[in-house]
Design a protein around this motif. Structure first.
Motif, PDB file in Angstrom:
ATOM      1  N   VAL A  80      39.076  -1.686  14.290  1.00 61.12           N
ATOM      2  CA  VAL A  80      39.694  -2.204  13.066  1.00 61.12           C
ATOM      3  C   VAL A  80      39.209  -1.431  11.844  1.00 61.12           C
ATOM      4  CG1 VAL A  80      39.838  -4.201  11.535  1.00 61.12           C
ATOM      5  CG2 VAL A  80      40.077  -4.505  14.003  1.00 61.12           C
ATOM      6  N   LEU A  81      37.912  -1.175  11.779  1.00 60.13           N
ATOM      7  CA  LEU A  81      37.344  -0.506  10.609  1.00 60.13           C
ATOM      8  C   LEU A  81      37.805   0.938  10.500  1.00 60.13           C
ATOM      9  CD1 LEU A  81      33.676  -1.870  10.638  1.00 60.13           C
ATOM     10  CD2 LEU A  81      35.492  -2.428   9.012  1.00 60.13           C
ATOM     11  N   LEU A  82      37.804   1.666  11.611  1.00 59.03           N
ATOM     12  CA  LEU A  82      38.150   3.087  11.559  1.00 59.03           C
ATOM     13  C   LEU A  82      39.658   3.336  11.523  1.00 59.03           C
ATOM     14  CD1 LEU A  82      35.586   4.794  13.957  1.00 59.03           C
ATOM     15  CD2 LEU A  82      35.702   4.926  11.481  1.00 59.03           C
ATOM     16  N   LYS A  83      40.413   2.466  12.169  1.00 57.72           N
ATOM     17  CA  LYS A  83      41.854   2.688  12.248  1.00 57.72           C
ATOM     18  C   LYS A  83      42.589   2.118  11.054  1.00 57.72           C
ATOM     19  CE  LYS A  83      45.737   2.320  15.472  1.00 57.72           C
ATOM     20  NZ  LYS A  83      46.189   1.823  16.789  1.00 57.72           N
ATOM     21  N   ARG A  84      42.133   0.958  10.570  1.00 53.69           N
ATOM     22  CA  ARG A  84      42.835   0.283   9.504  1.00 53.69           C
ATOM     23  C   ARG A  84      42.214   0.517   8.129  1.00 53.69           C
ATOM     24  NH1 ARG A  84      47.574  -1.313   9.758  1.00 53.69           N
ATOM     25  NH2 ARG A  84      47.154  -3.100   8.408  1.00 53.69           N
ATOM     26  N   GLY A  85      41.001   1.095   8.127  1.00 50.66           N
ATOM     27  CA  GLY A  85      40.273   1.211   6.863  1.00 50.66           C
ATOM     28  C   GLY A  85      40.990   2.012   5.792  1.00 50.66           C
ATOM     29  N   HIS A  86      41.729   3.065   6.201  1.00 51.40           N
ATOM     30  CA  HIS A  86      42.375   3.935   5.214  1.00 51.40           C
ATOM     31  C   HIS A  86      43.726   3.394   4.773  1.00 51.40           C
ATOM     32  CE1 HIS A  86      39.360   7.017   5.443  1.00 51.40           C
ATOM     33  NE2 HIS A  86      39.497   7.119   6.744  1.00 51.40           N
ATOM     34  N   LYS A 179      46.773  14.149  18.235  1.00 53.86           N
ATOM     35  CA  LYS A 179      46.935  12.693  18.217  1.00 53.86           C
ATOM     36  C   LYS A 179      45.693  12.074  17.555  1.00 53.86           C
ATOM     37  CE  LYS A 179      49.786  12.704  22.396  1.00 53.86           C
ATOM     38  NZ  LYS A 179      51.051  12.502  21.666  1.00 53.86           N
ATOM     39  N   THR A 180      45.711  12.059  16.234  1.00 54.46           N
ATOM     40  CA  THR A 180      44.532  11.636  15.477  1.00 54.46           C
ATOM     41  C   THR A 180      44.161  10.176  15.743  1.00 54.46           C
ATOM     42  OG1 THR A 180      45.968  11.122  13.583  1.00 54.46           O
ATOM     43  CG2 THR A 180      44.954  13.315  13.654  1.00 54.46           C
ATOM     44  N   ASP A 181      45.157   9.329  15.913  1.00 49.81           N
ATOM     45  CA  ASP A 181      44.860   7.908  16.166  1.00 49.81           C
ATOM     46  C   ASP A 181      44.066   7.740  17.463  1.00 49.81           C
ATOM     47  OD1 ASP A 181      46.150   7.174  13.884  1.00 49.81           O
ATOM     48  OD2 ASP A 181      48.049   6.673  14.867  1.00 49.81           O
ATOM     49  N   ARG A 182      44.414   8.542  18.452  1.00 45.38           N
ATOM     50  CA  ARG A 182      43.712   8.464  19.739  1.00 45.38           C
ATOM     51  C   ARG A 182      42.252   8.867  19.577  1.00 45.38           C
ATOM     52  NH1 ARG A 182      45.979  12.176  24.443  1.00 45.38           N
ATOM     53  NH2 ARG A 182      47.721  10.696  24.244  1.00 45.38           N
ATOM     54  N   TYR A 183      42.008   9.929  18.832  1.00 49.32           N
ATOM     55  CA  TYR A 183      40.624  10.400  18.691  1.00 49.32           C
ATOM     56  C   TYR A 183      39.810   9.507  17.757  1.00 49.32           C
ATOM     57  CZ  TYR A 183      42.318  14.400  21.232  1.00 49.32           C
ATOM     58  OH  TYR A 183      42.862  15.187  22.217  1.00 49.32           O
ATOM     59  N   ASN A 184      40.463   8.902  16.778  1.00 45.61           N
ATOM     60  CA  ASN A 184      39.769   7.912  15.957  1.00 45.61           C
ATOM     61  C   ASN A 184      39.372   6.701  16.793  1.00 45.61           C
ATOM     62  OD1 ASN A 184      39.684   9.165  13.421  1.00 45.61           O
ATOM     63  ND2 ASN A 184      41.788   8.540  12.946  1.00 45.61           N
ATOM     64  N   LEU A 185      40.238   6.335  17.734  1.00 49.61           N
ATOM     65  CA  LEU A 185      39.932   5.229  18.639  1.00 49.61           C
ATOM     66  C   LEU A 185      38.742   5.568  19.523  1.00 49.61           C
ATOM     67  CD1 LEU A 185      40.630   2.489  19.926  1.00 49.61           C
ATOM     68  CD2 LEU A 185      42.234   3.693  21.426  1.00 49.61           C
ATOM     69  N   ILE A 186      38.700   6.799  20.015  1.00 48.21           N
ATOM     70  CA  ILE A 186      37.584   7.232  20.859  1.00 48.21           C
ATOM     71  C   ILE A 186      36.277   7.196  20.069  1.00 48.21           C
ATOM     72  CG2 ILE A 186      36.600   9.211  22.088  1.00 48.21           C
ATOM     73  CD1 ILE A 186      39.451   9.976  22.890  1.00 48.21           C
ATOM     74  N   VAL A 187      36.310   7.683  18.829  1.00 55.42           N
ATOM     75  CA  VAL A 187      35.117   7.651  17.982  1.00 55.42           C
ATOM     76  C   VAL A 187      34.669   6.215  17.754  1.00 55.42           C
ATOM     77  CG1 VAL A 187      34.236   8.119  15.661  1.00 55.42           C
ATOM     78  CG2 VAL A 187      35.593   9.844  16.841  1.00 55.42           C
ATOM     79  N   ALA A 188      35.623   5.326  17.521  1.00 54.94           N
ATOM     80  CA  ALA A 188      35.294   3.918  17.283  1.00 54.94           C
ATOM     81  C   ALA A 188      34.607   3.299  18.495  1.00 54.94           C
ATOM     82  CB  ALA A 188      36.571   3.142  16.942  1.00 54.94           C
ATOM     83  N   VAL A 189      35.137   3.581  19.665  1.00 60.09           N
ATOM     84  CA  VAL A 189      34.542   3.027  20.886  1.00 60.09           C
ATOM     85  C   VAL A 189      33.139   3.586  21.103  1.00 60.09           C
ATOM     86  CG1 VAL A 189      34.727   2.915  23.404  1.00 60.09           C
ATOM     87  CG2 VAL A 189      36.767   2.596  21.990  1.00 60.09           C
ATOM     88  N   MET A 190      32.969   4.887  20.888  1.00 59.59           N
ATOM     89  CA  MET A 190      31.664   5.503  21.117  1.00 59.59           C
ATOM     90  C   MET A 190      30.611   4.984  20.146  1.00 59.59           C
ATOM     91  SD  MET A 190      32.319   9.491  22.233  1.00 59.59           S
ATOM     92  CE  MET A 190      33.069   9.999  20.689  1.00 59.59           C
ATOM     93  N   ILE A 191      30.973   4.842  18.878  1.00 56.49           N
ATOM     94  CA  ILE A 191      29.976   4.366  17.908  1.00 56.49           C
ATOM     95  C   ILE A 191      29.628   2.910  18.180  1.00 56.49           C
ATOM     96  CG2 ILE A 191      31.646   3.662  16.143  1.00 56.49           C
ATOM     97  CD1 ILE A 191      28.150   5.198  15.600  1.00 56.49           C
TER      98      ILE A 191
END
Length: 280
Positions: A80-86, A179-191
């Motif tokens: 939610v924070l990384l995908k919706r924040g912007h 596919k930026t949304d996909r990689y933002n999702l991956i970063v979110a899961v990893m963090i």
């Protein structure tokens, strides 16, 4: 002192603590570079508060394995924070503050209302600032931490080029077909995974230090993304190892000692960067 250190290293729980500490420090430093450059450096603090709230709920529900609740909730919050924040009406920094403060207050309220311990203040303080739990890890917990940490590091290495593109210019990367949304999702899961793992190491309130300080210290000395990433990884591992050893020998809190070493090393890098810049 060296004899005392070698004596302690003979105990499995000390070796477990060092292994877990080094792997968590390595993983958090790699993701920290990306988060700092994306102006989401404070997300570690926000997610740690969410994890604290989830842990309080798991304690109230008396779950045998608290990770079954803490990890999914933290991952969902990170997404939610990384995908919706912007894009949302509530921007990233405000959303982090709102979620973190709310989760922290809600968790503390639950721990007080549904108290199952005679020492609530001690339990809360240990959770927020770290405790000796890093020195009581079981072989199973260490194995799980090793596997998850190696997965995070492996994903970062494999996706390095994509993460580099998304970090520096997400709009351009999206225009070129990434596919930026996909990689933002991956970063979110990893963090989120790293935040949950780091709770036993430094506590909820100090987790962001493992994410922020290595990246900021590396940026004082180096300029390229690759150099900053490599230096941050080595910096974080050395500081974590030094902090754990000092805490064992001096009897100080593990989490606070690691962060203190990170802060001291940051100032060394800061003045080194100034010196190098002046000479150049």
């Amino acid at each position: 002192m060296m004899e005392k250190l070698f004596l302690y290293l003979q105990y499995p729980f000390v070796r477990y603590a060092i292994i877990v500490g080094v792997l968590i420090a390595l993983s958090s430093s790699l993701l920290g570079v990306t988060l700092v450059l994306k102006r989401f450096s404070f997300i570690g603090d926000g997610l740690s508060h969410v994890a604290f709230g989830a842990m309080a709920i798991a304690s109230v529900l008396k779950l045998a394995d608290k990770m079954t609740l803490i990890l999914p909730v933290t991952i969902l919050s990170a997404v939610v924070l990384l995908k919706r924040g912007h894009n949302a009406r509530i921007k990233g920094d405000a959303m982090i503050a709102m979620i973190s403060v709310g989760a922290l207050a809600f968790g503390y309220l639950l721990m007080n209302v549904f108290s199952s311990s005679a020492n609530i203040s001690g339990d809360v303080c240990s959770t927020l600032f770290g405790s000796t739990s890093i020195l009581t890890l079981t072989a199973g917990e260490v194995t799980a931490c090793v596997i998850l940490s190696l997965v995070v590091v492996g994903m970062f290495v494999i996706l390095y080029n994509r993460l580099f593109a998304v970090t520096f210019d997400e709009s351009f990367a999206k225009a070129t077909g990434v596919k930026t949304d996909r990689y933002n999702l991956i970063v979110a899961v990893m963090i989120a995974v790293i935040i949950v793992l780091a709770m036993n190491l430094v506590g909820s309130l100090l987790i962001s230090a493992l994410v922020i300080f290595p990246a900021l210290s590396a940026m004082r000395v180096f300029k390229s993304f690759k150099s900053v990433t490599v230096f941050a990884a080595g910096f974080s591992v050395i500081c974590a190892l030094a902090g754990i050893i000092i805490s064992i020998l001096a009897g100080t809190p593990v989490g606070s000692t690691i962060v203190a070493v990170d802060v001291a090393a940051f100032f060394v890098c800061f003045f080194s960067g100034k010196l190098i810049g002046g000479i150049a």
